[in-house]
Design a protein around this motif. Structure first.
Motif, PDB file in Angstrom:
ATOM      1  N   ASP A 106     -28.977   5.035 -14.352  1.00 52.68           N
ATOM      2  CA  ASP A 106     -30.028   5.685 -15.136  1.00 52.68           C
ATOM      3  C   ASP A 106     -31.371   5.044 -14.809  1.00 52.68           C
ATOM      4  OD1 ASP A 106     -31.508   7.059 -16.992  1.00 52.68           O
ATOM      5  OD2 ASP A 106     -30.834   5.843 -18.697  1.00 52.68           O
TER       6      ASP A 106
ATOM      7  N   GLU B  59     -32.995  -2.037 -12.422  1.00 52.09           N
ATOM      8  CA  GLU B  59     -33.259  -3.153 -13.334  1.00 52.09           C
ATOM      9  C   GLU B  59     -31.983  -3.386 -14.124  1.00 52.09           C
ATOM     10  OE1 GLU B  59     -36.825  -2.221 -15.555  1.00 52.09           O
ATOM     11  OE2 GLU B  59     -37.898  -1.664 -13.713  1.00 52.09           O
ATOM     12  N   ALA B  60     -31.926  -4.508 -14.815  1.00 53.49           N
ATOM     13  CA  ALA B  60     -30.662  -4.855 -15.482  1.00 53.49           C
ATOM     14  C   ALA B  60     -30.177  -3.727 -16.389  1.00 53.49           C
ATOM     15  CB  ALA B  60     -30.828  -6.154 -16.271  1.00 53.49           C
ATOM     16  N   GLN B  61     -31.099  -3.088 -17.100  1.00 56.48           N
ATOM     17  CA  GLN B  61     -30.698  -2.035 -18.035  1.00 56.48           C
ATOM     18  C   GLN B  61     -30.813  -0.652 -17.411  1.00 56.48           C
ATOM     19  OE1 GLN B  61     -33.567  -3.382 -17.806  1.00 56.48           O
ATOM     20  NE2 GLN B  61     -34.938  -1.641 -17.806  1.00 56.48           N
ATOM     21  N   ALA B  62     -31.240  -0.592 -16.151  1.00 59.66           N
ATOM     22  CA  ALA B  62     -31.488   0.704 -15.508  1.00 59.66           C
ATOM     23  C   ALA B  62     -30.813   0.725 -14.139  1.00 59.66           C
ATOM     24  CB  ALA B  62     -32.990   0.962 -15.373  1.00 59.66           C
ATOM     25  N   GLY B  63     -29.563   1.136 -14.132  1.00 57.95           N
ATOM     26  CA  GLY B  63     -28.813   1.237 -12.879  1.00 57.95           C
ATOM     27  C   GLY B  63     -28.755   2.694 -12.457  1.00 57.95           C
TER      28      GLY B  63
ATOM     29  N   TYR C 136     -30.612  -6.383  -7.482  1.00 56.02           N
ATOM     30  CA  TYR C 136     -29.873  -5.776  -6.351  1.00 56.02           C
ATOM     31  C   TYR C 136     -30.819  -5.325  -5.248  1.00 56.02           C
ATOM     32  CZ  TYR C 136     -26.133  -5.439  -9.881  1.00 56.02           C
ATOM     33  OH  TYR C 136     -25.222  -5.692 -10.855  1.00 56.02           O
TER      34      TYR C 136
ATOM     35  N   GLY D  33     -19.433   8.366  -7.701  1.00 54.09           N
ATOM     36  CA  GLY D  33     -19.354   9.283  -8.837  1.00 54.09           C
ATOM     37  C   GLY D  33     -20.656  10.062  -9.002  1.00 54.09           C
TER      38      GLY D  33
ATOM     39  N   THR E 190     -23.743   5.538  -6.963  1.00 54.71           N
ATOM     40  CA  THR E 190     -22.287   5.395  -6.855  1.00 54.71           C
ATOM     41  C   THR E 190     -21.669   6.702  -6.357  1.00 54.71           C
ATOM     42  OG1 THR E 190     -21.829   6.229  -9.069  1.00 54.71           O
ATOM     43  CG2 THR E 190     -22.278   3.853  -8.869  1.00 54.71           C
TER      44      THR E 190
ATOM     45  N   ILE F 135     -20.893   1.971  -3.976  1.00 57.49           N
ATOM     46  CA  ILE F 135     -21.649   1.698  -5.204  1.00 57.49           C
ATOM     47  C   ILE F 135     -23.147   1.900  -4.994  1.00 57.49           C
ATOM     48  CG2 ILE F 135     -22.262  -0.088  -6.880  1.00 57.49           C
ATOM     49  CD1 ILE F 135     -19.424  -1.304  -6.312  1.00 57.49           C
TER      50      ILE F 135
END
Lengths: 556, 556
Positions: free
Chosen positions: B171, B165-169, B195, B432, B430, B426
């Protein structure tokens, strides 16, 4: 996240890392006082922030187009170019005799950096014109100089360079464009050139093409090539553009990036040209243009590194995600994002220092005629070009990664940096060609220039750096003992190693001048030195190992 | 230069590098005889060459679009997908009970590799569906399995995964999508997901969304998340798609690459969903899907590496330029081009070996239940994902460089590989995040899985490799002694080092099995081992050094 011109950072590198004060201490560049430098960087920086940066995305979305033989440039680019011309940024380093400012190349490169960060596709235009001015200053007849240079400096006319043909890329000597004497001192130039950056536009009164072509008595290869000025419109006796020359834009390329920069296929059909320099000495003349263009392209890599870094840091300081050690929750507080951002920052600094050191050396050579400065500038040029552009690509890639999923979405802008900068590793001589130049031509002095740099680095006194520099000395001696094929096999790794050791050196030097820079310098050296050691191991590969893998195995 | 499926290379790696014979020797995978493997790879390879590869450029030029709420896919993609479905390639590793072939994951990955080389944007669709099948097999109720899995295997329906979600990538635990019980055993799912790869299409009878959402009694963070099946059209009692669910595609992203794959913003407005697995255990269930998807994404990196390499080699063997030592004049004979091509070849081999070794371990774990195999597969997964995709990006970049100026021109196709593959570093976590998984979760066994791999490498007996592996052992012990922040600071370098040592190992193993591979193995090890040593030095950076550079300095 709007672009901010890094004026104080440029000042710091000029003053405390690359010793620009030595340039300002020469008679030739006595005008380049600290106040003058400050004023120039601030003024140029303001233009870049306010006028050029807003054009960058528009140029990407609205590529230059060819309509009925006429190139239409991206929205706002004409105004952007006008601002560059009015600021005097085209002729910063040009001879005051023709209307230039006669300022050091180091300052031109600093301004170029900012213009390229703001809008790389537009900045490529002044870069070409700057190179043409320099070539004409060095090689053209007084008449040509008088006709062309003032107009190029004022921005009324633009310059291009025409080397490549379909069958003649890295091997320029394979070109087929012909120049036949017209009997009146002019030549009829016929042939097709490709990849002509800013081959035409809709905001210049004239486009001045410097074209490599072969005279009827020119031998095969690079020694039979001559250089010609072939204007789009032929200047009349007053220097006013008159009749159209017999040349045209055949097509524009659809490119990965730099959409705002029209890349043309140019057709010359007996176009009227004027010889620049001696017959058959065109390559030497073109190299004058190309050498500074190479540094200029290295600076383009720097431009994108700086812009992509600012863009990524802006995002990383805004985006919140997960729990962080510091507690503010921005992703910059996450170890791996911080690692990427520090890497971007460390690399960008290193590239800027190498480019400006190179520029200072070129300025000192010009001001003093000293061969050692000339050799230093010549040695650093391929490093600045290849490492600068490789770093631009790397940092732009890291910028995408810092953005996460947003990095793959075009609206974010992160991807454009990568798309735009990718070509810089290719044009003005691929980075492989730069590395071959470094281990070939630039070691022809027996390593004098290389060893002088290594001496300087070893003399700096940091233990790890000294050990690495000592390895570099040994490797340089090894290179000198090899034949050219073995050198070429390890050329890119040699260049990579040299660049990283220089980078670590400049970082540590910066930290000495300003202790607040010590943490970044420690981090940077801790990455660049191990990387350099790995590159040095790879540099000794030798050609035999490369060719031991048969073409059959490769093709399988 | 059309794509050629590397069937014999895949066979060689399976047979001589990753020990696929052990998989075929198990009862579970007894059908995977050499003849069967050969037949499968040839048949899939032919489809990739003849049907999928011709779609790749069309997909790039004609992105999927959203018209009045309906997704229109790229020209030919419907036919391409039909070919994949008809070939049975969607359910290769699915349980025969539901119509799958029950074949090893290693073979699915080999086929996926070829499909991804041919057309990455289309192959992303089966990859999502394959992951969904696996998640449903492991966690869904028998009713859901019976309703969905056969249709997913046949290709009548497609699967997606909805995490972000927009605020939950990265995380995921920050997600806000809600699921309210409807009282009839179903749930009303409400929220927006971004996405979503292949969020919709115009060739599937139904789209099956696996959606992470929070039940009313779900706590904050990842532990309060549940997984739901939310179909586009609700199946009636016969399993036929009936009424439209209350969900829609809001928009599609404009992306750097993968234009043929529609990346959707999905809106769920009380959409009817069915719980998959236990309440609040959605992350665990999703991880089943994600783990293999991670390996699958690593294989996407391999796909592009192979395709870009073939493309570049084809060009290098055709393009003539300058004088060459061998005299044939193709640029492949130039030392620096050969260096690039060998690097591409060496890296592609290493990635394939790592991915297939990982897959073999997963298969062996499935067939034998052995914890050591499971741990090996789990340890290799983040390496396969991150190194695979980093390598895909690197090789695609090298492919551009080999093409010179042509590499920057879109018609050549070299640039598309880079644009397409960039996202693989990504999505699905990702790179990382992969590295943090490696030094965090995957070292929670006290290093057992890591040391087992290091033992195997040391035992192989090559001197340089053994020395490097010994350093890796020391570094692994060091990692185990650090707190998580210090591990994270060096995570990416640790992963990079491990991957390179594995790569060198597989190369040398291949050379032992086939002496004609020795020259490439020597070259590869001579690059990968020094690079690994540099990465190991960087891996010890520690968090303190990262945070010593203040945020003020970073922002300056």
């Amino acid at each position: 996240m709007p672009y901010r011109a890094p004026v104080s950072e440029l000042r710091f590198v000029l003053d405390h890392v690359v010793g620009f004060d030595r340039v300002a201490a020469t008679d030739r560049f006595a005008e380049a006082t600290p106040d003058m430098v400050e004023a120039i960087l601030k003024e140029a920086g303001k233009m870049c922030e306010d006028i050029l940066a807003p054009l960058n995305r528009a140029g990407d979305l609205n590529p230059a187009t060819l309509e009925n033989g006429v190139v239409r440039t991206s929205p706002g680019f004409a105004d952007g170019f006008a601002a560059i011309a009015e600021g005097g940024w085209l002729g910063m380093s040009a001879d005051p005799e023709h209307g230039g400012m006669g300022l050091p190349i180091a300052l031109t490169m600093a301004v170029n950096e900012m213009m390229g960060s703001a809008c790389l596709s537009l900045q490529l235009n002044p870069l070409m014109t700057q190179g043409q001015i320099e070539a004409l200053e060095a090689h053209a007849s007084p008449e040509i100089q008088k006709t062309y240079i003032p107009k190029l400096i004022s921005g009324e006319w633009c310059g291009t360079m025409n080397l490549t043909e379909a069958q003649a890329g890295s091997d320029v000597g394979a070109l087929r464009t012909k120049a036949e004497p017209n009997g009146d001192g002019t030549y009829a130039v016929t042939g097709q050139k490709i990849y002509i950056s800013w081959g035409d536009n809709d905001f210049s009164e004239n486009i001045c093409h410097l074209v490599l072509a072969r005279l009827p008595d020119g031998t095969e290869g690079t020694r039979g090539i001559s250089l010609f000025m072939v204007p789009k419109r032929i200047p009349d006796e007053n220097g006013t553009p008159g009749v159209a020359n017999t040349l045209k834009v055949v097509s524009l390329e659809h490119k990965l990036g730099l959409h705002g920069s029209p890349t043309a296929v140019m057709q010359y059909d007996g176009a009227t040209g004027w010889l620049v320099g001696e017959p058959h000495k065109g390559m030497a003349a073109m190299f004058t243009m190309m050498n500074n263009a190479r540094l200029g392209v290295g600076v383009q890599g720097l431009s994108v590194a700086e812009a992509a870094m600012q863009h990524a840091i802006g995002y990383a300081m805004d985006r919140k995600q997960g729990k962080t050690p510091g507690g503010d929750g921005t992703i910059l507080e996450h170890a791996d994002v911080r690692r990427m951002v520090l890497g971007m920052k460390a690399d960008t600094f290193a590239v800027r220092a190498i480019a400006l050191d190179c520029a200072v050396a070129l300025d000192m050579a010009k001001a003093t005629g000293d061969a050692a400065w000339k050799a230093r500038g010549a040695f650093l040029t391929p490093i600045a070009k290849a490492f600068g552009t490789d770093t631009g690509i790397k940092v732009a890639g890291d910028g995408i990664q810092v953005h996460g999923g947003m990095g793959f979405v075009e609206e974010t802008g992160a991807a454009q940096y990568l798309r735009d900068v990718r070509v810089t590793a290719i044009y003005e001589g691929t980075n492989g060609i730069q590395a071959m130049d470094l281990v070939g031509r630039k070691l022809m002095d027996g390593g004098v220039a290389a060893f002088a740099l290594i001496d300087e680095i070893e003399g700096f006194g940091n233990e790890d750096l000294r050990a690495a520099a000592s390895h570099l000395r040994t490797l340089t001696k090894w290179m000198l003992d090899q034949d050219m094929q073995d050198r070429f096999a390890g050329a890119v790794s040699y260049l990579n190693a040299f660049a990283r050791i220089l980078g670590a050196y400049y970082h540590l030097k910066a930290a000495k001048a300003d202790p607040t820079r010590a943490p970044l310098a420690t981090y940077a050296a801790g990455r660049m030195i191990p990387e350099a050691l790995a590159e040095m191991a790879k540099a000794r590969t030798g050609a035999a190992e490369l060719y031991a893998v048969s073409t059959d195995v490769i093709a399988a």
